[in-house]
Design an enzyme around this catalytic site. Structure first.
Site, PDB file in Angstrom:
ATOM      1  N   ASP A 138       0.786  -1.291   0.068  1.00 10.30           N
ATOM      2  CA  ASP A 138       0.140  -0.131  -0.052  1.00 10.30           C
ATOM      3  C   ASP A 138       0.613   1.156   0.179  1.00 10.30           C
ATOM      4  O   ASP A 138       0.552   2.171  -0.795  1.00 10.30           O
ATOM      5  CB  ASP A 138      -0.837  -0.129   1.194  1.00 10.30           C
ATOM      6  CG  ASP A 138      -1.695  -1.194   1.300  1.00 10.30           C
ATOM      7  OD1 ASP A 138      -2.439  -1.654   0.353  1.00 10.30           O
ATOM      8  OD2 ASP A 138      -1.564  -2.013   2.182  1.00 10.30           O
ATOM      9  N   HIS A 166      -4.497  -3.386   6.557  1.00  8.72           N
ATOM     10  CA  HIS A 166      -4.564  -3.757   5.172  1.00  8.72           C
ATOM     11  C   HIS A 166      -5.612  -4.138   4.397  1.00  8.72           C
ATOM     12  O   HIS A 166      -6.273  -5.239   4.222  1.00  8.72           O
ATOM     13  CB  HIS A 166      -3.576  -4.761   4.726  1.00  8.72           C
ATOM     14  CG  HIS A 166      -3.354  -5.268   3.362  1.00  8.72           C
ATOM     15  ND1 HIS A 166      -3.144  -4.269   2.179  1.00  8.72           N
ATOM     16  CD2 HIS A 166      -3.708  -6.476   2.615  1.00  8.72           C
ATOM     17  CE1 HIS A 166      -3.217  -5.305   0.936  1.00  8.72           C
ATOM     18  NE2 HIS A 166      -3.529  -6.190   1.431  1.00  8.72           N
TER      19      HIS A 166
HETATM   20  P1  NAD Z   1      -2.157 -18.211  -4.051  1.00  5.49           P
HETATM   21  O1  NAD Z   1      -3.421 -18.720  -3.797  1.00  5.49           O
HETATM   22  O2  NAD Z   1      -1.292 -18.225  -5.170  1.00  5.49           O
HETATM   23  O3  NAD Z   1      -1.085 -18.921  -3.138  1.00  5.49           O
HETATM   24  C1  NAD Z   1      -1.396 -19.353  -1.690  1.00  5.49           C
HETATM   25  C2  NAD Z   1      -0.821 -20.673  -1.310  1.00  5.49           C
HETATM   26  O4  NAD Z   1      -1.046 -20.770   0.149  1.00  5.49           O
HETATM   27  C3  NAD Z   1      -1.402 -21.662  -1.992  1.00  5.49           C
HETATM   28  O5  NAD Z   1      -0.448 -22.437  -2.626  1.00  5.49           O
HETATM   29  C4  NAD Z   1      -2.055 -22.485  -1.080  1.00  5.49           C
HETATM   30  O6  NAD Z   1      -2.050 -23.942  -1.527  1.00  5.49           O
HETATM   31  C5  NAD Z   1      -1.053 -22.208   0.001  1.00  5.49           C
HETATM   32  N1  NAD Z   1      -1.833 -22.438   1.475  1.00  5.49           N
HETATM   33  C6  NAD Z   1      -3.106 -22.413   1.840  1.00  5.49           C
HETATM   34  N2  NAD Z   1      -3.034 -22.715   3.102  1.00  5.49           N
HETATM   35  C7  NAD Z   1      -2.095 -23.107   3.506  1.00  5.49           C
HETATM   36  C8  NAD Z   1      -1.305 -23.376   4.858  1.00  5.49           C
HETATM   37  N3  NAD Z   1      -2.127 -23.682   5.751  1.00  5.49           N
HETATM   38  N4  NAD Z   1      -0.043 -23.617   4.892  1.00  5.49           N
HETATM   39  C9  NAD Z   1       0.796 -23.414   3.815  1.00  5.49           C
HETATM   40  N5  NAD Z   1       0.308 -23.002   2.720  1.00  5.49           N
HETATM   41  C10 NAD Z   1      -0.934 -22.678   2.425  1.00  5.49           C
HETATM   42  O7  NAD Z   1      -2.382 -16.748  -3.281  1.00  5.49           O
HETATM   43  P2  NAD Z   1      -1.379 -15.608  -3.436  1.00  5.49           P
HETATM   44  O8  NAD Z   1      -1.744 -14.795  -4.356  1.00  5.49           O
HETATM   45  O9  NAD Z   1       0.155 -16.171  -3.294  1.00  5.49           O
HETATM   46  O10 NAD Z   1      -1.553 -14.614  -2.287  1.00  5.49           O
HETATM   47  C11 NAD Z   1      -1.244 -15.418  -0.854  1.00  5.49           C
HETATM   48  C12 NAD Z   1      -1.955 -14.380   0.413  1.00  5.49           C
HETATM   49  O11 NAD Z   1      -1.505 -13.097   0.194  1.00  5.49           O
HETATM   50  C13 NAD Z   1      -3.675 -14.103   0.010  1.00  5.49           C
HETATM   51  O12 NAD Z   1      -4.108 -14.325   1.481  1.00  5.49           O
HETATM   52  C14 NAD Z   1      -3.627 -12.873  -0.565  1.00  5.49           C
HETATM   53  O13 NAD Z   1      -4.854 -12.115  -0.251  1.00  5.49           O
HETATM   54  C15 NAD Z   1      -2.530 -11.939   0.410  1.00  5.49           C
HETATM   55  N6  NAD Z   1      -2.112 -10.739  -0.361  1.00  5.49           N
HETATM   56  C16 NAD Z   1      -1.792  -9.886   0.708  1.00  5.49           C
HETATM   57  C17 NAD Z   1      -1.309  -8.630   0.220  1.00  5.49           C
HETATM   58  C18 NAD Z   1      -0.994  -7.791   1.194  1.00  5.49           C
HETATM   59  O14 NAD Z   1      -0.514  -6.427   0.841  1.00  5.49           O
HETATM   60  N7  NAD Z   1      -0.584  -7.846   2.512  1.00  5.49           N
HETATM   61  C19 NAD Z   1      -1.106  -8.425  -1.007  1.00  5.49           C
HETATM   62  C20 NAD Z   1      -1.355  -9.464  -2.141  1.00  5.49           C
HETATM   63  C21 NAD Z   1      -2.077 -10.478  -1.841  1.00  5.49           C
END
Ligand code: NAD
Length: 310
Positions: A138, A166
């Site tokens: 952000d 966030h």
């Molecule tokens: P994605 O779905 O591509 O990858 C997430 C991975 O986590 C998947 O491979 C899934 O199998 C794995 N996973 C699920 N549960 C798990 C567990 N208990 N232990 C280990 N791994 C597990 O998602 P992404 O695009 O890489 O995003 C990941 C996260 O980041 C999401 O929650 C998204 O909302 C968040 N995000 C946060 C920000 C921020 O600024 N804070 C920005 C973008 C995305």
């Protein structure tokens, strides 16, 4: 070569980790002379790929908590919290037992602020200051908006603040930010000369940026999120110098925010220790926005805590 670090990346098969792992391995985060042992597959050094948290978090120095249950269609917010409480509780308990007590943790998986609180709650032997969540994406977005508006490079804009959650209630604040234009550093509001833009369009664009990316890509931001996670961890390990950066940290009540919330504040980092920038003047407009995002976080935390006790 510095002592080998053990870096954990959860959700390593996901789209953020795809960019993140490369940057960590390349030396963009911990330095070019830093060996890393990662818990996920990549092309160099010691790699441990595992789905056992007791193995993954063993002796960890740094952890990027990217894996989380994503929100699906028809899912209520409380269902998301419930699923994530389970994930972060189990990971916190494992960290408590096997990670180094000085492990530095950034939570990226949403709802990032509240997930970080839960993680910390279940890892009581690790100082609360070691748990943070990411609002750097952000901050980077806010900085980019101002830089584009003024026709300068992103690195010419400093001390933009992200307050709070966030989420779309976050408060991107440029009241204390400055910009260098043709060698002269001036306050951002003075350079932009458009109070209405700063109070409306600017804030809304940053708050809604995640949703706009999803709409365009049908997927959430990945490379920019990975870069922001690297920026966050690099500054934590290497320090911020004179600049401030925003990160979600445990509130000590600073700026009238409820103690114990994982709230995004401006921080300075020195010797791997962050401290909240104090003494900033908060006007009525800012107060209202800061309180609104705190109220949302309070509600999330109470719901998550109720889930922990259920
Ligand atoms: P994605 O779905 O591509 O990858 C997430 C991975 O986590 C998947 O491979 C899934 O199998 C794995 N996973 C699920 N549960 C798990 C567990 N208990 N232990 C280990 N791994 C597990 O998602 P992404 O695009 O890489 O995003 C990941 C996260 O980041 C999401 O929650 C998204 O909302 C968040 N995000 C946060 C920000 C921020 O600024 N804070 C920005 C973008 C995305």
């Amino acid at each position: 070569m510095a002592e080998t670090l053990k870096v954990v990346v959860t959700g390593a098969a996901g789209q953020i980790a795809y960019s993140l792992l490369f940057s960590v391995a390349k030396g963009d985060v911990f330095g070019k002379d830093q060996n890393c042992c990662k818990s996920c597959p990549l092309f160099l050094l010691d790699i441990v790929a595992t789905d056992d948290p007791m193995v993954a978090f063993k002796d960890a120095d740094a952890a990027f908590m990217v894996g989380a249950m994503p929100r699906r269609e028809g899912m209520e917010r409380k269902d998301l919290l419930k699923a994530n409480v389970k994930i972060f509780k189990a990971q916190g308990q494992a960290m408590d037992q096997v990670s180094k007590k000085n492990v530095k943790v950034i939570v990226v998986g949403n709802p990032a602020n509240t997930n970080a609180c839960i993680l910390s709650k279940y890892a009581p032997s690790i100082p609360k200051a070691n748990f943070t969540c990411m609002t750097r994406l952000d901050q980077n977005r806010a900085q980019a908006q101002i830089a584009a508006k003024l026709g300068v490079g992103n690195d010419q804009v400093s001390n933009v603040i992200i307050w709070g959650n966030h989420s779309s209630t976050q408060f991107p604040d440029v009241a204390h930010a400055s910009v260098t234009i043709q060698g002269k550093t001036v306050p951002v509001p003075e350079a932009v000369k458009d109070d209405s833009y700063l109070k409306n369009e600017f804030i809304k664009t940053v708050q809604q940026r995640g949703a706009a990316v999803i709409k365009a890509r049908k997927l959430s931001s990945a490379m920019s999120a990975a870069k922001a996670a690297c920026d966050h961890m690099r500054d934590w390990f290497c320090g911020t110098g004179d600049k401030w950066v925003s990160m979600g940290v445990i509130s000590d009540g600073s700026y009238g925010i409820r103690e114990g919330l994982m709230y995004s504040y401006p921080v300075r980092i020195q010797d791997k220790t962050w401290s909240i920038v104090q003494g900033l003047t908060i006007n009525e407009f800012a107060r209202e926005k800061m309180d609104a995002t705190a109220a949302e976080l309070s509600e999330e935390l109470d719901a998550a805590m109720a889930e922990c006790e259920a």
